[in-house]
Scaffold this motif. Structure first.
Motif, PDB file in Angstrom:
ATOM      1  N   ASP A   1       5.561   1.461   9.814  1.00 27.13           N
ATOM      2  CA  ASP A   1       6.216   2.632   9.234  1.00 27.13           C
ATOM      3  C   ASP A   1       6.676   2.362   7.800  1.00 27.13           C
ATOM      4  OD1 ASP A   1       7.064   5.263   9.262  1.00 27.13           O
ATOM      5  OD2 ASP A   1       9.066   4.771  10.024  1.00 27.13           O
ATOM      6  N   LEU A   2       5.778   1.783   7.000  1.00 25.43           N
ATOM      7  CA  LEU A   2       6.100   1.412   5.618  1.00 25.43           C
ATOM      8  C   LEU A   2       5.283   2.198   4.601  1.00 25.43           C
ATOM      9  CD1 LEU A   2       6.267  -2.472   6.053  1.00 25.43           C
ATOM     10  CD2 LEU A   2       8.210  -0.944   5.638  1.00 25.43           C
ATOM     11  N   ASP A   3       4.763   3.330   5.014  1.00 26.14           N
ATOM     12  CA  ASP A   3       3.875   4.075   4.108  1.00 26.14           C
ATOM     13  C   ASP A   3       4.571   4.471   2.811  1.00 26.14           C
ATOM     14  OD1 ASP A   3       1.257   4.764   5.784  1.00 26.14           O
ATOM     15  OD2 ASP A   3       2.984   4.904   7.112  1.00 26.14           O
ATOM     16  N   ASP A   4       5.892   4.667   2.854  1.00 28.26           N
ATOM     17  CA  ASP A   4       6.590   5.044   1.626  1.00 28.26           C
ATOM     18  C   ASP A   4       7.084   3.835   0.845  1.00 28.26           C
ATOM     19  OD1 ASP A   4       8.519   4.331   3.506  1.00 28.26           O
ATOM     20  OD2 ASP A   4      10.035   5.665   2.636  1.00 28.26           O
ATOM     21  N   ARG A   5       6.872   2.601   1.386  1.00 23.00           N
ATOM     22  CA  ARG A   5       7.363   1.397   0.712  1.00 23.00           C
ATOM     23  C   ARG A   5       6.232   0.466   0.274  1.00 23.00           C
ATOM     24  NH1 ARG A   5      10.580   3.217  -1.395  1.00 23.00           N
ATOM     25  NH2 ARG A   5      11.366   1.206  -2.099  1.00 23.00           N
ATOM     26  N   VAL A   6       5.001   0.721   0.686  1.00 25.18           N
ATOM     27  CA  VAL A   6       3.863  -0.119   0.313  1.00 25.18           C
ATOM     28  C   VAL A   6       2.738   0.785  -0.175  1.00 25.18           C
ATOM     29  CG1 VAL A   6       2.174  -1.826   1.074  1.00 25.18           C
ATOM     30  CG2 VAL A   6       4.487  -1.854   2.056  1.00 25.18           C
ATOM     31  N   ARG A   7       2.288   0.525  -1.382  1.00 29.32           N
ATOM     32  CA  ARG A   7       1.191   1.304  -1.950  1.00 29.32           C
ATOM     33  C   ARG A   7      -0.037   0.416  -2.128  1.00 29.32           C
ATOM     34  NH1 ARG A   7       3.623   4.668  -7.107  1.00 29.32           N
ATOM     35  NH2 ARG A   7       5.485   5.578  -6.080  1.00 29.32           N
ATOM     36  N   LEU A   8      -1.164   0.850  -1.593  1.00 25.64           N
ATOM     37  CA  LEU A   8      -2.438   0.183  -1.820  1.00 25.64           C
ATOM     38  C   LEU A   8      -3.106   0.859  -3.010  1.00 25.64           C
ATOM     39  CD1 LEU A   8      -1.756  -0.377   1.308  1.00 25.64           C
ATOM     40  CD2 LEU A   8      -4.187  -0.908   1.479  1.00 25.64           C
ATOM     41  N   LEU A   9      -3.134   0.169  -4.130  1.00 19.37           N
ATOM     42  CA  LEU A   9      -3.580   0.766  -5.382  1.00 19.37           C
ATOM     43  C   LEU A   9      -5.072   0.631  -5.629  1.00 19.37           C
ATOM     44  CD1 LEU A   9      -0.737  -0.458  -7.781  1.00 19.37           C
ATOM     45  CD2 LEU A   9      -0.825   1.646  -6.423  1.00 19.37           C
ATOM     46  N   GLY A  10      -5.757  -0.247  -4.867  1.00 22.18           N
ATOM     47  CA  GLY A  10      -7.156  -0.526  -5.158  1.00 22.18           C
ATOM     48  C   GLY A  10      -7.284  -1.453  -6.353  1.00 22.18           C
ATOM     49  N   GLU A  11      -8.536  -1.719  -6.769  1.00 19.38           N
ATOM     50  CA  GLU A  11      -8.758  -2.593  -7.920  1.00 19.38           C
ATOM     51  C   GLU A  11      -8.221  -1.930  -9.180  1.00 19.38           C
ATOM     52  OE1 GLU A  11     -12.330  -5.386  -8.850  1.00 19.38           O
ATOM     53  OE2 GLU A  11     -12.787  -3.464  -9.786  1.00 19.38           O
ATOM     54  N   ARG A  12      -7.497  -2.715  -9.977  1.00 20.58           N
ATOM     55  CA  ARG A  12      -6.852  -2.166 -11.160  1.00 20.58           C
ATOM     56  C   ARG A  12      -7.230  -2.957 -12.405  1.00 20.58           C
ATOM     57  NH1 ARG A  12      -3.367   2.273  -9.643  1.00 20.58           N
ATOM     58  NH2 ARG A  12      -2.674   2.105 -11.826  1.00 20.58           N
ATOM     59  N   ALA A  13      -7.269  -2.253 -13.516  1.00 17.19           N
ATOM     60  CA  ALA A  13      -7.537  -2.885 -14.808  1.00 17.19           C
ATOM     61  C   ALA A  13      -6.348  -2.723 -15.742  1.00 17.19           C
ATOM     62  CB  ALA A  13      -8.783  -2.264 -15.432  1.00 17.19           C
ATOM     63  N   ASP A  14      -5.152  -2.452 -15.191  1.00 10.48           N
ATOM     64  CA  ASP A  14      -3.972  -2.155 -16.016  1.00 10.48           C
ATOM     65  C   ASP A  14      -2.813  -3.098 -15.705  1.00 10.48           C
ATOM     66  OD1 ASP A  14      -3.570  -1.142 -13.458  1.00 10.48           O
ATOM     67  OD2 ASP A  14      -2.571   0.693 -14.126  1.00 10.48           O
ATOM     68  N   MET A  15      -3.096  -4.404 -15.702  1.00  8.95           N
ATOM     69  CA  MET A  15      -2.036  -5.371 -15.411  1.00  8.95           C
ATOM     70  C   MET A  15      -0.830  -5.234 -16.342  1.00  8.95           C
ATOM     71  SD  MET A  15      -1.943  -7.387 -12.807  1.00  8.95           S
ATOM     72  CE  MET A  15      -1.061  -8.860 -13.325  1.00  8.95           C
ATOM     73  N   PRO A  16      -0.988  -5.003 -17.648  1.00  9.10           N
ATOM     74  CA  PRO A  16       0.209  -4.846 -18.478  1.00  9.10           C
ATOM     75  C   PRO A  16       1.146  -3.758 -17.965  1.00  9.10           C
ATOM     76  CG  PRO A  16      -1.715  -5.140 -19.864  1.00  9.10           C
ATOM     77  CD  PRO A  16      -2.227  -4.966 -18.456  1.00  9.10           C
ATOM     78  N   ARG A  17       0.588  -2.634 -17.534  1.00 11.37           N
ATOM     79  CA  ARG A  17       1.427  -1.560 -17.024  1.00 11.37           C
ATOM     80  C   ARG A  17       2.069  -1.945 -15.694  1.00 11.37           C
ATOM     81  NH1 ARG A  17      -1.048   4.315 -16.758  1.00 11.37           N
ATOM     82  NH2 ARG A  17      -2.771   3.148 -15.856  1.00 11.37           N
ATOM     83  N   LEU A  18       1.301  -2.555 -14.796  1.00 13.30           N
ATOM     84  CA  LEU A  18       1.843  -2.920 -13.491  1.00 13.30           C
ATOM     85  C   LEU A  18       2.953  -3.956 -13.624  1.00 13.30           C
ATOM     86  CD1 LEU A  18      -1.448  -3.138 -11.379  1.00 13.30           C
ATOM     87  CD2 LEU A  18       0.191  -1.252 -11.484  1.00 13.30           C
ATOM     88  N   VAL A  19       2.744  -4.949 -14.483  1.00 11.93           N
ATOM     89  CA  VAL A  19       3.778  -5.971 -14.686  1.00 11.93           C
ATOM     90  C   VAL A  19       5.029  -5.356 -15.310  1.00 11.93           C
ATOM     91  CG1 VAL A  19       4.345  -8.017 -16.060  1.00 11.93           C
ATOM     92  CG2 VAL A  19       2.214  -7.932 -14.763  1.00 11.93           C
ATOM     93  N   ALA A  20       4.841  -4.470 -16.280  1.00 10.64           N
ATOM     94  CA  ALA A  20       5.991  -3.840 -16.935  1.00 10.64           C
ATOM     95  C   ALA A  20       6.822  -3.024 -15.953  1.00 10.64           C
ATOM     96  CB  ALA A  20       5.513  -2.956 -18.081  1.00 10.64           C
ATOM     97  N   ALA A  21       6.168  -2.445 -14.956  1.00  6.55           N
ATOM     98  CA  ALA A  21       6.868  -1.600 -13.990  1.00  6.55           C
ATOM     99  C   ALA A  21       7.563  -2.398 -12.902  1.00  6.55           C
ATOM    100  CB  ALA A  21       5.882  -0.622 -13.348  1.00  6.55           C
TER     101      ALA A  21
END
Length: 366
Positions: free
Chosen positions: A232-252
């Protein structure tokens, strides 16, 4: 000098980051640089940098695809040096060029049950092997690989481009006050996403757990999604798939975490250190030696210990500040791109007997 880099694919993995960094540096040094790989989002990056690319159907292990990859490599203009990343690329390269061309292989890591096969391939194919940690060198030489053909060169990366935190969170749909943990890793058994999901379930028994971003894709995606739903963690875990935006993910994010069973020298952790992001990671062989107190290490294979470590870091602002300071210091001293590039440049020169020009800049930020 013609330098050909061979790597199974050019996606989001750490080996790909190293391969692209070194290839761009070689091109900046004035060499004719080319990468051969299966498709991936980084192909556009190297083409934009003026680096040639040869497409290989080399992701899987089907004999037909491997044979087609060898045939395509043979059509590439004859290189003066081949730099292969990991054993499969080494095998393809040696089959394509025989012993006419020097072959350097970087081993980024190998599962314990595959170590014997990796050593056999490397003994036959590689003239020289670079390993990214002393632990990997011990693994190879312990299985009989000649010590004089192994060099340890730790991975290095450029600092991620800065990205405004507020903007990053807005673009990702994350509330300003939300606590966020990031796990950038392929969805494969090695990375133990099952432990992460269990740890998040354990955190949920005490309070509202942080938001977990799983950046990556792979064969375990359906299994991980099912575990998220089961807890029951659907609102606490997001599966984003393969990403090419590490700077944005790290900043967030407020923290980076990996629960892996084994590692070489994970690029995601180096990028987090460069960004001053606290890291919670499994204390698998080689990790403590590489990072020391710049990361918070927990016992591998235990969801309970992982949850305890995450809670200890996320719940203690002073601890996070200390990790941030140590992370930045460790990156500056050991894990920037420039020292890695310089050591590979010298190795390329030694293997080909060439005199390599040392430019005033490498084209890659230290």
């Amino acid at each position: 000098m013609r330098i050909l880099t061979v790597i199974p694919e050019l996606g989001a993995g750490g080996a790909e980051v190293v391969a692209v960094t070194l290839t761009r540096a070689a091109a900046d040094d004035g060499h004719e640089a080319r990468i051969a790989s299966a498709p991936g989002f980084r192909v556009a990056e190297i083409l934009a940098a003026g680096i040639a690319h040869t497409t290989l159907p080399a992701v899987g292990r089907r004999p037909r695809d491997l044979a087609r990859s060898v045939a395509r490599l043979r059509r590439v203009p004859a290189p003066d040096l081949v730099h292969a990343h990991n054993p499969k690329a080494a095998l393809l390269s040696r089959l394509a060029y025989g012993h006419r061309v020097p072959l350097l292989v970087t081993l980024h890591g190998v599962a314990g049950h595959e170590l014997g096969a990796a050593v056999r391939i490397l003994r036959w194919s590689a003239d020289q092997v670079v390993v990214v940690s002393p632990h990997l060198r011990e693994q190879l030489t312990g299985r009989g690989f000649p010590a004089d053909r192994v060099t340890v060169i730790p991975n290095g990366v450029a600092r991620l481009p800065s990205y405004p935190r507020r903007r990053a969170r807005a673009e990702l749909g994350i509330a300003p006050g939300e606590t966020v943990a990031l796990c950038p890793a392929r969805l494969v058994d090695q990375k133990r996403h099952d432990l992460l999901v269990e740890a998040w379930a354990a955190l949920a028994t005490h309070d509202r757990p942080p938001l977990l971003l799983l950046a990556g894709d792979g064969p375990n995606r359906a299994r991980i999604a099912a575990a998220v739903a089961r807890h029951d963690l659907d609102d606490r875990v997001r599966l984003l798939g393969e990403r090419a935006d590490m700077p944005r993910l790290v900043a967030a994010s407020d923290l980076l975490t990996l629960a892996t069973d084994w590692e070489g020298l994970p690029i995601a952790v180096l990028e987090a250190l460069g960004a001053g992001l606290p890291v919670v990671i499994s204390e698998v062989p080689g990790i403590a030696h590489q990072f020391g107190d710049a990361v918070h290490a927990v016992r591998p294979g235990s969801a309970a210990d992982l949850a305890t470590g995450l809670r200890a870091v996320l719940g203690d602002a002073g601890r996070r500040d200390r990790l941030t300071a140590r992370a930045s210091a460790a990156f500056d001293q050991r894990f920037g791109a420039a020292p890695m590039i310089a050591r590979y440049r010298a190795l390329h020169s030694a293997m080909t007997g060439s005199s390599v020009r040392i430019p005033t800049t490498t084209g890659v930020s230290p």
